[in-house]
Scaffold this active site. Structure first.
Site, PDB file in Angstrom:
ATOM      1  N   LYS A 203       0.927  -1.429  -0.150  1.00  0.00           N
ATOM      2  CA  LYS A 203       0.135   0.210   0.350  1.00  0.00           C
ATOM      3  C   LYS A 203       0.750   0.699   0.173  1.00  0.00           C
ATOM      4  CE  LYS A 203      -2.973   3.388   1.109  1.00  0.00           C
ATOM      5  NZ  LYS A 203      -4.228   3.569   0.285  1.00  0.00           N
ATOM      6  N   CYS A 257      -3.013  11.252   1.550  1.00  0.00           N
ATOM      7  CA  CYS A 257      -2.457  10.091   0.542  1.00  0.00           C
ATOM      8  C   CYS A 257      -1.151   9.976   0.660  1.00  0.00           C
ATOM      9  CB  CYS A 257      -3.526   9.446   0.135  1.00  0.00           C
ATOM     10  SG  CYS A 257      -5.068   8.909   0.569  1.00  0.00           S
TER      11      CYS A 257
HETATM   12  N1  SAJ Z   1      -0.680  15.140  -9.081  1.00  0.00           N
HETATM   13  C1  SAJ Z   1       1.464  15.887  -9.495  1.00  0.00           C
HETATM   14  N2  SAJ Z   1       0.921  15.165 -11.159  1.00  0.00           N
HETATM   15  C2  SAJ Z   1       0.577  14.094 -11.033  1.00  0.00           C
HETATM   16  C3  SAJ Z   1      -0.694  13.532 -10.663  1.00  0.00           C
HETATM   17  C4  SAJ Z   1      -1.176  13.717  -9.548  1.00  0.00           C
HETATM   18  O1  SAJ Z   1       1.248  16.392  -9.736  1.00  0.00           O
HETATM   19  O2  SAJ Z   1       1.086  13.430 -12.728  1.00  0.00           O
HETATM   20  C5  SAJ Z   1      -1.042  15.280  -8.154  1.00  0.00           C
HETATM   21  C6  SAJ Z   1      -2.406  16.133  -7.355  1.00  0.00           C
HETATM   22  O3  SAJ Z   1      -2.341  16.788  -8.065  1.00  0.00           O
HETATM   23  C7  SAJ Z   1      -2.358  15.929  -6.246  1.00  0.00           C
HETATM   24  C8  SAJ Z   1      -1.532  14.966  -5.706  1.00  0.00           C
HETATM   25  O4  SAJ Z   1      -0.891  14.134  -6.429  1.00  0.00           O
HETATM   26  O5  SAJ Z   1      -2.172  17.085  -5.394  1.00  0.00           O
HETATM   27  C9  SAJ Z   1      -2.168  13.470  -5.411  1.00  0.00           C
HETATM   28  O6  SAJ Z   1      -3.522  13.430  -5.799  1.00  0.00           O
HETATM   29  P1  SAJ Z   1      -3.918  11.779  -6.764  1.00  0.00           P
HETATM   30  O7  SAJ Z   1      -4.783  11.887  -8.008  1.00  0.00           O
HETATM   31  O8  SAJ Z   1      -2.230  11.294  -7.448  1.00  0.00           O
HETATM   32  O9  SAJ Z   1      -4.141  10.935  -5.757  1.00  0.00           O
HETATM   33  P2  SAJ Z   1      -5.407  10.999  -3.908  1.00  0.00           P
HETATM   34  O10 SAJ Z   1      -4.167  11.293  -3.255  1.00  0.00           O
HETATM   35  O11 SAJ Z   1      -6.225  11.423  -4.623  1.00  0.00           O
HETATM   36  O12 SAJ Z   1      -5.246   9.391  -4.568  1.00  0.00           O
HETATM   37  C10 SAJ Z   1      -4.399   8.044  -3.939  1.00  0.00           C
HETATM   38  C11 SAJ Z   1      -4.726   7.554  -4.804  1.00  0.00           C
HETATM   39  N3  SAJ Z   1      -3.145   5.994  -5.088  1.00  0.00           N
HETATM   40  C12 SAJ Z   1      -2.813   6.085  -6.402  1.00  0.00           C
HETATM   41  O13 SAJ Z   1      -3.296   6.442  -7.443  1.00  0.00           O
HETATM   42  C13 SAJ Z   1      -1.385   5.104  -6.435  1.00  0.00           C
HETATM   43  C14 SAJ Z   1      -5.562   6.473  -4.370  1.00  0.00           C
HETATM   44  O14 SAJ Z   1      -6.419   5.216  -5.151  1.00  0.00           O
HETATM   45  C15 SAJ Z   1      -5.289   5.907  -2.493  1.00  0.00           C
HETATM   46  O15 SAJ Z   1      -6.735   4.958  -2.557  1.00  0.00           O
HETATM   47  C16 SAJ Z   1      -5.228   7.340  -2.254  1.00  0.00           C
HETATM   48  O16 SAJ Z   1      -4.089   7.757  -2.503  1.00  0.00           O
HETATM   49  C17 SAJ Z   1      -5.255   6.491  -0.278  1.00  0.00           C
HETATM   50  O17 SAJ Z   1      -5.926   6.687   0.187  1.00  0.00           O
HETATM   51  O18 SAJ Z   1      -3.910   6.148  -0.016  1.00  0.00           O
END
Ligand code: SAJ
Length: 422
Positions: A203, A257
């Site tokens: 995880k 996360c």
């Molecule tokens: N982000 C970037 N560049 C990217 C992708 C995302 O800057 O290319 C940023 C987003 O803007 C945001 C942050 O990363 O600020 C996180 O966003 P996210 O959409 O990647 O993820 P979360 O935090 O909403 O959800 C994540 C997910 N994990 C993965 O995709 C590996 C989700 O599946 C998990 O369940 C969740 O964390 C969790 O609860 O751990």
């Protein structure tokens, strides 16, 4: 296996409770928040998530889901409480510990106990199992103890809860199997059975993978800023390689996360977790980088009017937790040189400690608009409206989402393309 008691009715526990009730289990949801309990028993919720109000209402009306302040006897217990971090970034597992302590008097031999909360490696072995031992259980024989991390993406929770593969890590192989049975009635994705510590580590590595890759993209953006290259074009081209998937640069990484979980690994192996730690540092440096560029973009104006668009940690949600945009707003407000206007159609006044502006108020007379979240509303910004209302029509798109291009009186800078700035 008929009755499940779920501790924690937040972003994960509540949808889980509703989906398990829909699948036919008798579910009692437990939370310390009286308001949540009172509302849920009327079929109402305070969380915003696609489709959740309907599923909850139906589950409560069918009598399969109810809420209580206290746990009660059940066949399986699922713990879905938060694991925040301390100021020094070490994990705070106090809520998990207190949830376990709360259920112990209701657990009987043969019950399944599952922790879904994200936890540092070895927490099931070194923290949770000893609590049961202390209470007179043999945690390897009397109960079935497992870690089954949630993996759902906010906004798609109801779909991903059912369709995603689930990792189920048991304290013993029997525990993993028994816990897997609990999910089999609900989950259509694969159920992947393993040891507790492997599940914990898997995880954390999922979110770490994403955090490290975003750090790489952010570093690329900074390098391109120095070299005068368009990082967005570089990413687009490099990603045409069949085994390359560069992520997107942005104003930083937010949410509860990605910005948190990698620290749980660093905490357990600080000497070894070097890339992981450095990635956190790079992503944490992005708000300052954005503010530095804003200063450069407005250096010739005595009192620049800067409209900051978007406060949430990602687009089309209302969640501002750990949002880099909030940090950027705070840094901007601290600087008396700027006339700062903040606009976010998804955020309510009571969520933030500074005033919010309407689109009209934010844009009129502005010298710069900085886009900090990729909300759909910002993908439709109209070039002519902006040129007419702003004093100096300049956009800084830190999410590369607006689709606006420089020309016709408008200047567009992107986080990975600052070539027009030098
Ligand atoms: N982000 C970037 N560049 C990217 C992708 C995302 O800057 O290319 C940023 C987003 O803007 C945001 C942050 O990363 O600020 C996180 O966003 P996210 O959409 O990647 O993820 P979360 O935090 O909403 O959800 C994540 C997910 N994990 C993965 O995709 C590996 C989700 O599946 C998990 O369940 C969740 O964390 C969790 O609860 O751990």
């Amino acid at each position: 296996m008929q009755k499940i008691c779920i501790i924690g009715l937040g972003y994960i526990g509540l949808p889980t409770a509703a989906v398990f009730a829909r699948a036919g289990y008798d579910v009692v949801g437990v939370d310390v928040n009286e308001k949540v309990i009172e509302l849920l028993n009327k079929g109402e919720i305070i969380i915003e998530e696609n489709g959740l109000p309907e599923v909850v209402k139906e589950a409560v009306e069918s009598g399969k889901l109810r809420a209580s302040l206290e746990p009660e006897a059940a066949d399986a217990f699922i713990i879905a409480v938060p694991t925040p971090v301390h100021a020094d970034h070490t994990a705070n597992v106090d809520y998990v510990v207190s949830a376990v302590e709360k259920i112990v008097p209701h657990v009987k031999k043969g019950d399944v106990v599952i922790v879904e909360s994200t936890i540092p490696p070895r927490t099931i072995d070194d923290v949770v199992a000893p609590i049961f031992k202390e209470a007179g259980f043999d945690p390897e024989k009397d109960i079935y103890l497992a870690h089954c991390p949630e993996r759902v993406l906010p906004g798609r929770i109801l779909i991903e809860l059912v369709e995603n593969a689930r990792i189920v890590g048991g304290l013993t192989p029997e525990a993993a199997e028994k816990a897997a049975d609990v999910y089999r009635r609900v989950v259509t994705g694969d159920i992947l059975v393993t040891e507790a510590v492997t599940a914990e580590m898997s995880k954390l590595m999922e979110n770490t993978f994403r955090d490290v890759n975003i750090a790489l993209a952010n570093e690329l953006a900074k390098i391109c800023g120095v070299l005068g290259v368009d990082a967005h074009k570089v990413i687009e081209l490099a990603n045409r390689h069949p085994r390359v998937n560069l992520h997107q640069p942005g104003p930083g990484v937010g949410g509860h996360c990605l910005a948190v979980d990698p620290y749980f690994i660093v905490e357990k192996a600080p000497a070894e977790a070097q890339i992981i730690k450095m990635s956190r540092d790079i992503n944490n440096s992005m708000p300052d980088y954005v503010v530095d560029q804003i200063v450069r973009m407005t250096s010739d104006i005595e009192r620049p009017a800067v409209a900051l668009f978007g406060l949430t940690y990602k687009g089309n949600i209302d969640d501002v937790r750990e949002s880099p945009a909030i940090e950027i707003v705070e840094k901007m407000i601290e600087n008396p040189r700027f006339d700062v206007r903040v606009h976010d159609p998804h955020v309510r006044d009571e969520q933030v400690s500074f005033p919010l502006a309407s689109f009209e108020e934010a844009v009129t007379g502005a010298h710069l608009i900085v886009v900090l979240a990729d909300h759909n509303e910002f993908k439709e910004l109209d070039q002519e409206t902006l040129a007419a209302k702003m004093d100096r029509p300049v956009i800084f798109d830190t999410k590369n989402c607006t689709g606006l291009q420089s020309g016709s009186g408008l200047t567009v800078h992107k986080i990975g393309d600052l070539r027009r700035l030098s």
